[in-house]
Design an enzyme around this catalytic site. Structure first.
Site, mmCIF file in Angstrom:
data_model
loop_
_atom_site.group_PDB
_atom_site.id
_atom_site.type_symbol
_atom_site.label_atom_id
_atom_site.label_comp_id
_atom_site.label_asym_id
_atom_site.label_seq_id
_atom_site.Cartn_x
_atom_site.Cartn_y
_atom_site.Cartn_z
ATOM 1 N N HIS A 198 -2.303 -10.688 -48.676
ATOM 2 C CA HIS A 198 -1.855 -10.966 -50.042
ATOM 3 C C HIS A 198 -2.693 -12.046 -50.711
ATOM 4 O O HIS A 198 -3.054 -11.932 -51.876
ATOM 5 C CB HIS A 198 -0.398 -11.428 -50.033
ATOM 6 C CG HIS A 198 0.557 -10.372 -49.617
ATOM 7 N ND1 HIS A 198 0.638 -9.161 -50.249
ATOM 8 C CD2 HIS A 198 1.474 -10.336 -48.635
ATOM 9 C CE1 HIS A 198 1.571 -8.438 -49.682
ATOM 10 N NE2 HIS A 198 2.083 -9.124 -48.686
ATOM 11 N N ARG A 305 -8.307 6.318 -58.354
ATOM 12 C CA ARG A 305 -7.353 6.380 -57.235
ATOM 13 C C ARG A 305 -5.946 6.414 -57.829
ATOM 14 O O ARG A 305 -5.593 5.528 -58.620
ATOM 15 C CB ARG A 305 -7.493 5.157 -56.341
ATOM 16 C CG ARG A 305 -8.791 5.080 -55.546
ATOM 17 C CD ARG A 305 -8.750 3.867 -54.625
ATOM 18 N NE ARG A 305 -9.796 3.863 -53.622
ATOM 19 C CZ ARG A 305 -10.932 3.164 -53.723
ATOM 20 N NH1 ARG A 305 -11.169 2.427 -54.774
ATOM 21 N NH2 ARG A 305 -11.828 3.205 -52.755
ATOM 22 N N ARG A 341 -8.636 11.590 -58.381
ATOM 23 C CA ARG A 341 -8.384 11.995 -56.991
ATOM 24 C C ARG A 341 -6.889 12.172 -56.805
ATOM 25 O O ARG A 341 -6.096 11.311 -57.198
ATOM 26 C CB ARG A 341 -8.899 10.925 -56.029
ATOM 27 C CG ARG A 341 -8.726 11.339 -54.575
ATOM 28 C CD ARG A 341 -9.324 10.334 -53.629
ATOM 29 N NE ARG A 341 -8.542 9.106 -53.591
ATOM 30 C CZ ARG A 341 -8.900 8.031 -52.885
ATOM 31 N NH1 ARG A 341 -10.018 8.037 -52.188
ATOM 32 N NH2 ARG A 341 -8.149 6.955 -52.877
ATOM 33 N N GLU A 440 -15.206 12.778 -46.087
ATOM 34 C CA GLU A 440 -14.951 11.509 -45.404
ATOM 35 C C GLU A 440 -14.481 11.716 -43.973
ATOM 36 O O GLU A 440 -14.095 10.782 -43.286
ATOM 37 C CB GLU A 440 -13.961 10.646 -46.194
ATOM 38 C CG GLU A 440 -12.749 11.368 -46.699
ATOM 39 C CD GLU A 440 -11.887 10.539 -47.662
ATOM 40 O OE1 GLU A 440 -12.078 9.322 -47.757
ATOM 41 O OE2 GLU A 440 -11.015 11.135 -48.306
ATOM 42 N N ASN A 463 -16.257 4.811 -46.942
ATOM 43 C CA ASN A 463 -15.322 3.858 -46.312
ATOM 44 C C ASN A 463 -14.637 4.522 -45.127
ATOM 45 O O ASN A 463 -14.533 3.948 -44.044
ATOM 46 C CB ASN A 463 -14.243 3.403 -47.307
ATOM 47 C CG ASN A 463 -14.835 2.785 -48.547
ATOM 48 O OD1 ASN A 463 -15.996 2.412 -48.548
ATOM 49 N ND2 ASN A 463 -14.047 2.666 -49.602
ATOM 50 N N ASP A 464 -14.151 5.737 -45.359
ATOM 51 C CA ASP A 464 -13.499 6.463 -44.270
ATOM 52 C C ASP A 464 -14.504 7.189 -43.388
ATOM 53 O O ASP A 464 -14.326 7.262 -42.170
ATOM 54 C CB ASP A 464 -12.484 7.471 -44.826
ATOM 55 C CG ASP A 464 -11.152 6.808 -45.138
ATOM 56 O OD1 ASP A 464 -10.689 6.021 -44.287
ATOM 57 O OD2 ASP A 464 -10.609 7.040 -46.215
ATOM 58 N N ARG A 474 -11.545 0.668 -40.247
ATOM 59 C CA ARG A 474 -12.233 0.007 -41.358
ATOM 60 C C ARG A 474 -11.649 -1.344 -41.734
ATOM 61 O O ARG A 474 -12.268 -2.114 -42.450
ATOM 62 C CB ARG A 474 -12.262 0.929 -42.593
ATOM 63 C CG ARG A 474 -10.918 1.269 -43.151
ATOM 64 C CD ARG A 474 -11.014 2.410 -44.159
ATOM 65 N NE ARG A 474 -10.895 1.940 -45.534
ATOM 66 C CZ ARG A 474 -10.773 2.740 -46.583
ATOM 67 N NH1 ARG A 474 -10.803 4.055 -46.430
ATOM 68 N NH2 ARG A 474 -10.658 2.253 -47.785
ATOM 69 N N CYS A 511 -18.636 7.634 -53.359
ATOM 70 C CA CYS A 511 -17.675 6.724 -53.987
ATOM 71 C C CYS A 511 -17.169 5.668 -53.008
ATOM 72 O O CYS A 511 -16.226 4.953 -53.292
ATOM 73 C CB CYS A 511 -16.510 7.493 -54.595
ATOM 74 S SG CYS A 511 -15.588 8.455 -53.408
HETATM 75 C C1 PEP Z 1 -13.628 6.218 -49.091
HETATM 76 O O1 PEP Z 1 -12.981 6.510 -48.086
HETATM 77 O O2 PEP Z 1 -14.848 5.906 -49.061
HETATM 78 C C2 PEP Z 1 -12.988 6.183 -50.413
HETATM 79 C C3 PEP Z 1 -13.681 6.021 -51.512
HETATM 80 O O3 PEP Z 1 -11.655 6.298 -50.465
HETATM 81 P P1 PEP Z 1 -10.611 5.138 -50.071
HETATM 82 O O4 PEP Z 1 -11.383 3.848 -49.926
HETATM 83 O O5 PEP Z 1 -9.625 5.117 -51.188
HETATM 84 O O6 PEP Z 1 -10.057 5.640 -48.782
HETATM 85 MG MG MG Z 2 -11.029 7.449 -48.185
#
Ligand code: PEP
Ligand code: MG
Length: 596
Positions: A198, A305, A341, A440, A463-464, A474, A511
């Site tokens: 937080h 998002r 999305r 992803e 990211n995923d 992550r 993204c």
């Molecule tokens: C990702 O996974 O790279 C992505 C853009 O989605 P999120 O970070 O919302 O999982």
């Molecule tokens: Mg993702």
């Protein structure tokens, strides 16, 4: 107990909110209440139960008062956390279990509550997920408040801060952070917490520098100690000498002038010196962020998002709510396109009543498109809202966490059904709306050639993708050293996805956070990505590096990267390449990205 400190003591934490601050420490002592454990006689039992209920009522009044006193609109946005705390305060399990223990075991309220906490902790301990760990800390913040009320101790020291200080705490509850007088707090540092705690989230949105996860801050720092904190690098210096302070001030000046200089690139096209034009777009979660996206030069929204619409509420958003929000989104970004999305709930974000909060491994659980396909009515409501908004501007739909062909076909079938329903009701929508798949999950990248025939575009969520390809959580700081965007496996996956997509003529966007780092952006350009979407603030610096480069050189850079077998060799090569290529440009500003 803090000890006398030597000069220039460096400690390293996690940079949670950027900015360099020099100031004096204000030590907040929290969670250090000694709990009395007493056995009570039967005639005292009901009195003890009453004392416990009074402490709960007092805690509730305090939380309500804190909420009412928040005037700053930016801080107000986060005050829902206090509602969550009130809910925890009245939680059946917490209250009833404690009351039962007082009655059955004949112990004082403090002891009984402590026993209840032990039980609840045992349940939380089975879970690794960082988001859920934060929910456990919410329980502890609430319990600490009840304990203090039982013991008649004060909570409000943080509101009395005078002067301009750096708040140093073992941990700060959301109630603490929300109460802080922004005129008096220059920065936050805490022993525990990660980038999604937080304190970190709130500090970022308030623009207050913060370093978390320092582990030893409260044991090394005395109230009043001079400190330097760098919320970007996570460095903290206790009792800095004049010389060290000057070097940080110099770093601060440089960062500021770089920021000003970089912002000039916002309005220029994202085009390389040899004329290759790419589209830089913004990742956002709220329509209010569009002005920032435009100010930083975004050419559209590459990732909207939608989870925020569903969170922190008891009911589900209606079709009309979806429609109104998406309509504002597409109207405000027009003539550029918005990519919406569909719900990516699960993993680290839950819907009350629906998601399986009890999943042991939520990152591999019922999340994103899996959830939508399992709850088609919720999915259809969102799709109807999106389709209705599609005639008010330009939008395309993106499905998250696609792992195979069946999922994309099922999602498309449901979309067709919703389209038919709208057509029948004579409600207008864009008949040729484009749909895309997030790439992803490694299974999706492996079948990218066949998946590409099912959709109009791909968007790679690194990211995923990195998390699943390398089996590295992550958000787990213990394995963050293995979270390597330049791992040869990641580069091969991206190269393969781009080739497959281009073979059937569909564009590929990225993204994930990776797109926002200038060095990585060059590599991604060389890998053939067509569109980049990132947090708005990063757009100008990525534009700058693209405009300073030639597409051909990024292609040959990428070719060379494939010769190395390890991520560290690739990183080392790229670092040297950047140093040579931008001797007094990028490497100085962004050397942090590729730390050795
Ligand atoms: C990702 O996974 O790279 C992505 C853009 O989605 P999120 O970070 O919302 O999982
Ligand atoms: Mg993702």
């Amino acid at each position: 107990m803090a000890v006398q400190q030597q000069v220039n003591k460096f400690i390293q934490g996690i940079g949670a909110s950027p900015g360099i601050i020099i100031g004096r420490a204000y030590l907040v002592e929290r969670f250090k209440v000694r709990l009395p454990q007493k056995r009570i006689d039967p005639p005292q039992v009901e009195g003890e139960v009453k004392r416990f209920h009074n402490a709960i009522a007092e805690s509730q009044d305090q939380l309500t008062e804190i909420k009412e006193k928040i005037l700053d609109p930016e801080v107000r946005k986060h005050s829902f956390i206090l509602d969550v705390h009130v809910m925890i305060l009245n939680d059946e399990m917490l209250v009833q279990d404690t009351v039962d223990t007082i009655r059955k075991k004949k112990v004082n309220a403090e002891w009984a509550l402590d026993l209840t906490l032990e039980k609840l902790d045992a349940a939380f301990n089975a879970i690794e997920d960082e988001y859920l760990r934060e929910r456990r800390s919410d329980l502890h913040y609430v319990a600490a408040r009840i304990f203090r009320n039982l013991l008649g101790k004060k909570h409000d020291d943080i509101t009395k801060i005078k002067g301009k200080v750096i708040v140093v705490a073992h941990d700060l509850s959301p109630a603490d952070t929300l109460q802080v007088n922004l005129n008096h707090v220059a920065g936050f540092i805490t022993d525990i917490g990660g980038k999604v705690s937080h304190t970190a989230i709130l500090s970022r949105s308030l623009g207050i520098p913060a370093v978390v996860g320092l582990e030893v801050a409260t044991s090394l720092i005395n109230g009043g100690d001079p400190l330097i904190i760098d919320g970007e690098t996570g460095e903290v210096v206790i009792n800095p000498t004049e010389e060290v302070s000057q070097s940080f001030l110099e770093r601060k000046r440089r960062t500021k002038s770089i920021d000003r200089e970089i912002l000039k690139y916002a309005s220029l096209p994202a085009e390389t010196r040899d004329g290759v034009r790419v589209r830089l777009q913004a990742n956002i979660e709220m329509v209010e962020e569009i002005s920032s996206a435009k100010m930083h030069g975004a050419e559209g929204i590459g990732l909207y998002r939608t989870e925020i619409l569903y969170l922190n509420r008891k009911d589900l958003p209606t079709e009309e709510e979806h429609f109104q929000i998406y309509r504002r989104l597409v109207e405000n970004i027009y003539p550029a396109t918005a990519t919406i999305r569909t719900l990516d709930i699960g993993g680290d974000k839950f819907l009350p009543d629906y998601s399986k909060n009890d999943e042991l491994n939520p990152a591999l659980g019922l999340r994103a498109i899996r959830f939508s396909l399992k709850e088609p009515e919720i999915f259809k409501t969102q799709l109807r809202g999106i389709l209705r908004a599609s005639v008010h501007g330009k939008l395309r739909i993106l499905f998250p966490m696609i792992s195979g062909i069946e999922e994309i076909r099922q999602a498309k079938a449901i979309l067709e059904e919703v389209k038919k329903g709208l057509a029948k009701a004579k409600i207008p929508f864009d008949q040729r709306i484009q749909i895309g798949a997030m790439i992803e999950i490694p299974s999706a990248s492996d079948i990218a050639d066949i998946l590409a025939k099912e959709v109009d575009f791909f968007s790679i969520g690194t990211n995923d993708l990195i998390q699943y390809a390398l089996a590295v959580d992550r958000i787990n700081e213990h394995v963050s050293y293995l979270y390597q965007p330049l791992h040869p496996a990641v580069l091969r996956i991206i190269r393969g996805v781009v080739q497959s997509a281009h073979q059937v003529g569909i564009p590929v966007a990225i993204c994930g956070e990776m797109a926002s780092e200038p060095t990585y952006a060059l590599i991604l350009l060389g890998l053939g990505l067509d569109e980049f979407s990132m947090n708005p603030v990063s757009i100008p610096k990525v534009k700058k590096v693209l405009r300073m480069s030639r597409f051909e050189e990024t292609r040959s850079l990428v070719e060379q990267l494939f010769q190395f077998p390890t991520a560290s060799e690739i990183e080392c090569f790229v670092r040297n390449w950047m140093a040579k290529r931008f001797p007094e440009g990028f490497i100085q500003c962004y050397a942090e990205e590729l730390k050795a």
